[in-house]
Write an enzyme that holds these catalytic residues in place. Structure first.
Site, PDB file in Angstrom:
ATOM      1  N   GLU A   1      -1.168  20.284  13.870  1.00 30.25           N
ATOM      2  CA  GLU A   1      -0.200  19.184  13.863  1.00 30.25           C
ATOM      3  C   GLU A   1       0.037  18.658  15.278  1.00 30.25           C
ATOM      4  OE1 GLU A   1       2.028  17.717  11.206  1.00 30.25           O
ATOM      5  OE2 GLU A   1       1.874  16.385  12.913  1.00 30.25           O
TER       6      GLU A   1
ATOM      7  N   ASP B   1      -0.872  14.922  16.769  1.00 28.83           N
ATOM      8  CA  ASP B   1       0.165  14.017  17.279  1.00 28.83           C
ATOM      9  C   ASP B   1      -0.148  13.558  18.693  1.00 28.83           C
ATOM     10  OD1 ASP B   1       1.319  14.592  14.869  1.00 28.83           O
ATOM     11  OD2 ASP B   1       2.898  15.879  15.674  1.00 28.83           O
TER      12      ASP B   1
ATOM     13  N   SER C   1       1.730  12.821   8.588  1.00 30.46           N
ATOM     14  CA  SER C   1       1.744  13.377   9.939  1.00 30.46           C
ATOM     15  C   SER C   1       0.812  12.610  10.862  1.00 30.46           C
ATOM     16  CB  SER C   1       1.263  14.821   9.901  1.00 30.46           C
ATOM     17  OG  SER C   1       2.324  15.672   9.634  1.00 30.46           O
TER      18      SER C   1
ATOM     19  N   ASP D   1       0.060  -6.504   4.020  1.00 28.90           N
ATOM     20  CA  ASP D   1       0.736  -6.017   2.828  1.00 28.90           C
ATOM     21  C   ASP D   1      -0.239  -5.137   2.033  1.00 28.90           C
ATOM     22  OD1 ASP D   1       2.554  -5.630   0.852  1.00 28.90           O
ATOM     23  OD2 ASP D   1       2.598  -7.712   0.151  1.00 28.90           O
ATOM     24  N   ILE D   2       0.189  -3.947   1.680  1.00 26.76           N
ATOM     25  CA  ILE D   2      -0.645  -3.048   0.874  1.00 26.76           C
ATOM     26  C   ILE D   2      -0.158  -3.163  -0.572  1.00 26.76           C
ATOM     27  CG2 ILE D   2      -1.489  -0.680   0.562  1.00 26.76           C
ATOM     28  CD1 ILE D   2      -2.188  -1.992   3.302  1.00 26.76           C
TER      29      ILE D   2
ATOM     30  N   GLY E   1       4.863  -7.457  -1.091  1.00 30.45           N
ATOM     31  CA  GLY E   1       6.160  -7.270  -0.431  1.00 30.45           C
ATOM     32  C   GLY E   1       6.437  -5.792  -0.213  1.00 30.45           C
TER      33      GLY E   1
ATOM     34  N   ASP F   1       7.523  -1.996  -0.698  1.00 29.96           N
ATOM     35  CA  ASP F   1       7.537  -1.062  -1.826  1.00 29.96           C
ATOM     36  C   ASP F   1       7.762   0.355  -1.287  1.00 29.96           C
ATOM     37  OD1 ASP F   1       4.811   0.205  -1.243  1.00 29.96           O
ATOM     38  OD2 ASP F   1       4.273  -1.908  -1.438  1.00 29.96           O
TER      39      ASP F   1
END
Ligand SMILES: *[C@@H]1O[C@H](CO)[C@@H](O)[C@H](O)[C@H]1NC(C)=O
Ligand SMILES: *[C@@H]1O[C@H](CO)[C@@H](O)[C@H](O)[C@H]1NC(C)=O
Ligand SMILES: *[C@@H]1O[C@H](CO)[C@@H](O)[C@H](O)[C@H]1NC(C)=O
Ligand SMILES: *[C@@H]1O[C@H](CO)[C@@H](O)[C@H](O)[C@H]1NC(C)=O
Ligand SMILES: *[C@@H]1O[C@H](CO)[C@@H](O)[C@H](O)[C@H]1NC(C)=O
Length: 596
Positions: free
Chosen positions: A293, A297, A511, A553-554, A572, A574
């Protein structure tokens, strides 16, 4: 008669104000799910008791935050100073005095207290026996059924009645949450030699071409292509910086970082990571203790933000409790430990990413609100905070999303979707996940609605639009339609090519999405600073207004959990991908627009 009654009332009034007023329960929780009560806590074990004093003027701080973060407001970008923020959250002097007197009565001198910069937290390190006396409670050892973590906690504690107005809560008492890194799944890449090799073919998107290899493996170059940042040159001259938080002894390995730079950002080779250890945090460079992790990062956030200097904060202070160590190692409130540290600094990175969290319902509400208020203070000082949304869709992350059952732990044990925290805090920018090219929602992308925080105004339009389109009665009772909705935005979250223990591998999770999005925000901050403008600070009021034009937009995919199909990605906003993934080119125009 009348005289006597008045006299009695006066007496009652007196005794109420007297120091020995009766104890009254301050916080109580139901027997925590998945924890087993072991024996009584050892009386002489020293614990750090953190006492939260009411922040007398938080409403004013919130008002300032919304004004300076609203691009239509005359004060946009006029962030507050450290002192201004501290003044707004400082407790009332009466509360300070009352708490000091109360501690003194119990033989705890001022010299044993440590205080946050605004004095809204007091920490005292005292033996369990003393904590039990002042809180009128019994501490026990509790063991978690899954990972055997042992913590020292109670399910209820009390304060003298006259102290209730001066103390919001005391922890660690009823805190049974377990901060987790958002479930990253790491695997060695078997085809690592070819996985990023381009055969020259591309996939066309609205705003340009993306290398076909990005459909299988995400690199820094893929993020630039996908998010329309190709060719942008960041500068190191204007003080732009980025920060990454680390918890749970997740160690960021400096050698792996160099290998990653050689692979994906050659000009960054030899640049360093500033490592700051907080509250007993570690950043061991021992090869067998590297955290996937932490590596993810720092590699992706620092790699994108380069040449902006990067800081990695490693904050200690989580379970397990070590029975033989008579040291206060048993707090699992690392957010507040980290906040204490950063809020005390004069200079802060303008962009910060965190990939940790837990189910909201396992975090005591008063504590969640106070940690969230700490994030608001950073926003008011001009810091943009990204948090990953979580990796369990609408569910709880501990079991198979299609068959899992999700129950409340509030004593009712009813089925509900399980939001995560800090993702549900309204003062942070929460990042969900996508995958593939063209991008679709990744099924694990956590999203939903808070049960603790009501919906902030900046979301009203976007979220009401979404709810209006939901077939009537959908998931009725499973979520709180009036709650703070998340995520706000999203970014790729699958097949990130990182270096770990000296080798390339692939890793998934929101993550990855949070540092990926933070990298783009850092470039936007760089553009702002290069134009002599203040940094962006708290992003959401901007993102949900002018900013909506700066997103891809996905509209495909959904986030199953709790035995349901979860929510759908739609046109839009979600609760799977938020407003969508960033288009740096468009966002840069928006944040440099001549109006401000
Ligand atoms: C991207 O990968 C997905 C899943 O592996 C595959 O179905 C799709 O055809 C690929 N798209 C392109 C354009 O190569
Ligand atoms: C990094 O440092 C090494 C050793 O000092 C040096 O040989 C190399 O040229 C440096 N690379 C870059 C990109 O600065
Ligand atoms: C490295 O970490 C492993 C696992 O924690 C430990 O067994 C080993 O002794 C450590 N090595 C050094 C040199 O500290
Ligand atoms: C909650 O209810 C479910 C289903 O009725 C049951 O299986 C589970 O044991 C209950 N959990 C608790 C903590 O009562
Ligand atoms: C998601 O979309 C599918 C297919 O259009 C539809 O059947 C389903 O009702 C939608 N679910 C929600 C929660 O909107």
């Amino acid at each position: 008669m009348l005289v006597l009654a008045t006299f009695l009332v006066a007496l009652a009034g007196l005794s109420e104000a007297a120091p020995q007023s009766a104890h009254k329960v301050r916080e109580a929780v139901h027997t925590p799910r998945d924890w087993i009560k072991l024996g009584a806590a050892p009386a002489e074990h020293v614990i750090p008791l953190r006492i939260a004093l009411p922040q007398s003027n938080f409403d004013a701080l919130e008002r300032h935050l919304y004004e300076i973060s609203d691009p239509e407001h005359a004060r946009y970008g006029q962030h507050l100073s450290k002192e201004e923020v501290e003044e707004l959250v400082a407790p009332h002097p009466h509360s300070l005095n009352a708490v000091n007197e109360w501690l003194a009565e119990h033989g705890i001198p001022e010299s044993d207290c440590t205080r946050s910069p605004a004095q809204d937290w007091v920490t005292v390190r005292i033996p369990v026996s003393k904590a039990e006396a002042i809180l009128d409670t019994k501490f026990h050892m509790w063991k978690h059924v899954v990972d055997d973590d042992v913590v020292l906690r109670t399910t209820s504690y009390s304060l003298p009645e006259h102290m209730h107005e001066h103390i919001e809560f005391v922890q660690p008492t009823t805190m049974f949450s377990r901060i987790k890194n958002h479930r990253t799944t790491f695997r060695w890449s078997e085809d690592q030699a070819i996985s990023t090799e381009s055969d020259g073919s591309t996939i066309s998107l609205d705003y340009g071409e993306v290398d076909t290899s990005c459909n299988k493996t995400i690199t820094l170059s893929c993020l630039k292509q996908l998010y329309n940042a190709v060719g942008y040159k960041a500068s190191a001259k204007h003080g732009n910086e980025i920060g990454l938080t680390g918890y749970l002894e997740q160690n960021a390995n400096l050698h792996d970082l160099q290998l990653f730079y050689q692979d994906q950002r050659p000009e960054a080779v030899n640049s360093t990571l500033k490592v700051t250890l907080i509250n007993g945090g570690v950043n061991s460079q021992n090869t067998s203790e590297i955290g996937a992790e932490a590596n993810l990062d720092v590699q992706f956030a620092a790699g994108q933000a380069y040449p902006a200097p990067a800081t990695f904060w490693s904050t200690g202070g989580s379970p397990p409790y070590k029975a033989d160590a008579n040291t206060p190692s048993d707090s699992n409130e690392p957010y507040t430990e980290w906040l204490d540290y950063v809020l005390a600094q004069w200079k802060l990175p303008q962009t910060i990413s965190t990939s940790y969290g837990d189910d909201e319902q396992t975090v005591p509400e008063a504590y969640a609100k106070r940690a969230c208020a700490g994030f608001a203070q950073l926003g008011a000082r001009g810091v943009s905070l990204m948090f990953s949304s979580g990796d369990a869709g609408v569910g709880d992350g501990d079991s198979d999303p299609t068959t899992q059952t999700c129950f409340t732990n509030d004593g009712r044990n009813v089925t509900r979707f399980i939001p995560s925290f800090p993702a549900s805090c309204p003062y942070v920018t929460t990042v969900g996940g996508t995958y593939l090219v063209p991008e679709v929602a990744v099924p694990f992308s956590a999203g939903g609605f808070s049960n603790y925080f009501s919906r902030p105004h900046y979301q009203d339009f976007a979220v009401e639009e979404y709810l209006r389109k939901l077939p009537k009665g959908t998931y009725k009772g499973l979520y709180n339609p009036k709650g703070r909705a998340f995520p706000d935005v999203s970014a790729q979250g699958v097949n990130f090519r990182i270096f770990y223990k000296g080798r390339a591998g692939l890793i998934d999770g929101t993550s990855a999405s949070s540092p990926a999005f933070a990298g783009i925000v850092s470039l936007l901050n760089d553009a702002r600073l290069s134009h002599g403008l203040p940094p962006l600070g708290f992003l959401n009021p901007l993102l949900y207004s002018r900013g909506v034009h700066g997103f891809n937009d996905i509209t495909k995919g959904n986030n199953p959990g709790c035995g349901t199909e979860g929510f759908n990605a739609t046109v839009g906003w979600d609760p799977v991908t938020g407003l969508g993934t960033p288009n740096f080119g468009k966002l840069k125009e928006i944040v440099l627009s001549h109006y401000w």
